[in-house]
Write an enzyme that holds these catalytic residues in place. Structure first.
Site, short mmCIF file in Angstrom:
data_model
loop_
_atom_site.label_atom_id
_atom_site.label_comp_id
_atom_site.label_asym_id
_atom_site.label_seq_id
_atom_site.Cartn_x
_atom_site.Cartn_y
_atom_site.Cartn_z
N ASP A 1 0.82 -1.21 0.00
CA ASP A 1 0.00 0.00 0.00
C ASP A 1 0.85 1.26 0.00
O ASP A 1 0.32 2.36 -0.17
CB ASP A 1 -0.96 0.01 1.19
CG ASP A 1 -0.24 -0.12 2.52
OD1 ASP A 1 0.37 -1.18 2.75
OD2 ASP A 1 -0.29 0.82 3.34
N ASN A 2 2.16 1.12 0.19
CA ASN A 2 3.07 2.27 0.15
C ASN A 2 3.85 2.33 -1.16
O ASN A 2 4.83 3.08 -1.25
CB ASN A 2 4.06 2.22 1.32
CG ASN A 2 3.38 2.43 2.66
OD1 ASN A 2 2.30 3.02 2.73
ND2 ASN A 2 3.99 1.95 3.71
#
EC number: 2.7.7.-
Length: 478
Positions: A246-247
């Site tokens: 998600d980063n």
């Protein structure tokens, strides 16, 4: 001048967000803004005369339509399920004069439906770190989100200690993450994954939109951008610290600055995140983790992209990475051509640096002063094993002579790629501690210095870190 905002994400991806407004802080006040970036975005200086205003989520500019995005992801290699903007809100997408867009994302904006067990807030410490890191990376020439403003407040935020609540506006061409695709793939909604891909291609790879092979070509480029980014991290000695899917930015930007760190001593297994007990996100493991994350993204595309095409793109990752890394490391060493002994010389230098715990940034900067016909080097005094250094340095100078380039020309190249200044954690910590006491002088001074990382300096910004400043433990709490 009136700023123009559009609502592409809101209009075209209605199932990927929740519309809501920021929750202001108590007595919010602007303590820093990015004048250079503001000029680039044509933001009137009058907007920064407010104590908080849009910078603190108290007002919205005309055309802004705030929302919190939903996404999912793998964290530390384990499926974590739904995540999302737990404390951030996309205020709007600014339409620039050249037709490109820039997201305005307010971090620390308050509770959202995706806050889970969090409070929706950010603290002054983490907003300062992100502002410094993203600007440092930008001026090093590494793709990154950027910081536009910071506000502090009288609102207490509870972490390991009580800290002042703060907000930061981060800007980027897009906040599309690998995790956006994972969210709908694991909900078994492949058509929504395709909609995300179409959105990305339409707005950021528009030259591919009418190509019948657009998905394959697009994913090839995502792989290449990611490989290039990681190569740049490795050459400058940057450890991200929390490379969860998600980063990961679809556009190949450095995204989400948390427990990051730049190398002080050359330590290949450097772990900057004190929550990373297994070393998954250690400095030397970043290339492998990025490929693993790309494999997770490829899996989400498999319902509508041929698996062979996805695997072919993934197979290209290592070569693209090594090509970019090799080119940059040859520049750092001052090699104008590529010779078969280059890798051996580099690896021998790294082995010597690791044994002696040499300072990564200072070593390459001092190497830039080398004169190919002189055995004298200021770098020699940095090593205890002088005999080992002398042996390596003699062979290194012999390699330089093969290129038949003047010292001045080569030194100029090396000094343009070997920074004198990087954002060491202790420098950020010093600015944070002063800011928490109400003194913003060091914050502004450090920001100004980071704009010129390749310039020689005589102050402590380029010195070895003090003993207390080495291996500062940094966590994900922000």
């Amino acid at each position: 001048m009136t700023l123009s905002f559009i609502t592409r994400w809101r209009d075209e991806l209605p199932e990927t967000y929740t519309a809501l407004s920021p929750t202001p802080l108590n007595n919010a006040r602007l303590i820093w803004h990015n004048t250079e970036l503001a000029n680039t975005l044509s933001i009137p200086s009058s907007l920064f005369k407010n104590a908080a205003g849009v910078w603190g989520g108290e007002t919205l500019l005309p055309g802004m339509s705030p929302l919190a995005q939903v996404y999912s992801g793998h964290q530390f290699g384990v499926w974590a399920g739904q995540l999302g903007d737990g404390r951030g809100i996309l205020l709007g997408e600014q339409l620039l004069a050249d037709g490109t867009t820039m997201d305005w994302h307010l971090k620390g904006a308050g509770l959202t439906p995706y806050s889970r067990m969090g409070d929706g807030r950010a603290v002054l410490r983490s907003t300062i770190r992100e502002s410094l890191a993203s600007e440092a990376m930008h001026y090093l020439g590494i793709p990154t989100t950027r910081a536009l403003s910071i506000v502090t407040s009288d609102s207490p935020v509870y972490r390991e200690t009580v800290e002042p609540g703060a907000m930061l506006i981060r800007v980027a061409p897009s906040h599309l993450r690998f995790g956006h695709f994972e969210h709908f793939y694991y909900r078994r909604e492949p058509e929504k994954v395709r909609q995300l891909a179409d959105f990305a291609i339409r707005h950021y790879w528009s030259h591919l939109e009418d190509d019948e092979d657009k998905y394959r070509l697009w994913f090839n480029d995502v792989v290449a951008r990611t490989a290039s980014l990681i190569a740049q991290w490795q050459t400058v000695g940057f450890a991200h610290g929390v490379m969860n899917t998600d980063n990961m930015s679809l556009l190949g930007l450095t995204l989400d600055y948390g427990p990051f760190g730049f190398l002080d001593d050359y330590e290949p297994g450097f772990i900057c995140n004190h929550s990373d007990h297994q070393g998954r996100y250690s400095f030397d493991n970043q290339p492998a983790v990025a490929l693993w994350n790309l494999q997770r993204l490829a899996q989400t595309l498999s319902p509508f992209v041929a698996v062979d095409a996805l695997n072919e793109a993934l197979d290209s990752y290592q070569q693209v990475l090594l090509t970019h890394y090799g080119q940059r490391m040859r520049q750092k060493l001052g090699f104008m051509t590529e010779q078969k002994e280059d890798n051996a010389l580099l690896n021998e230098l790294f082995s010597l640096m690791a044994r002696e715990r040499s300072d990564y940034t200072r070593t390459f900067r001092m190497l830039s002063l080398t004169e190919q016909h002189s055995a004298a080097s200021p770098l020699r005094d940095e090593f205890i094993d002088r005999a080992a250094f002398d042996d390596w340095f003699a062979r290194y100078r012999g390699r330089l002579q093969q290129d038949e380039v003047s010292d001045s020309e080569r030194q100029q190249l090396m000094q343009s790629v070997n920074p004198a200044l990087v954002l060491r954690n202790w420098l950020a910590q010093r600015a944070i501690e002063a800011a928490e006491k109400g003194d913003m002088t060091e914050l502004h001074r450090l920001h100004e210095a980071l704009r010129n990382p390749f310039s020689d300096r005589a102050d402590d910004y380029v010195s070895r870190p003090p003993d207390w400043g080495k291996r500062l433990e940094v966590s994900c709490s922000s």
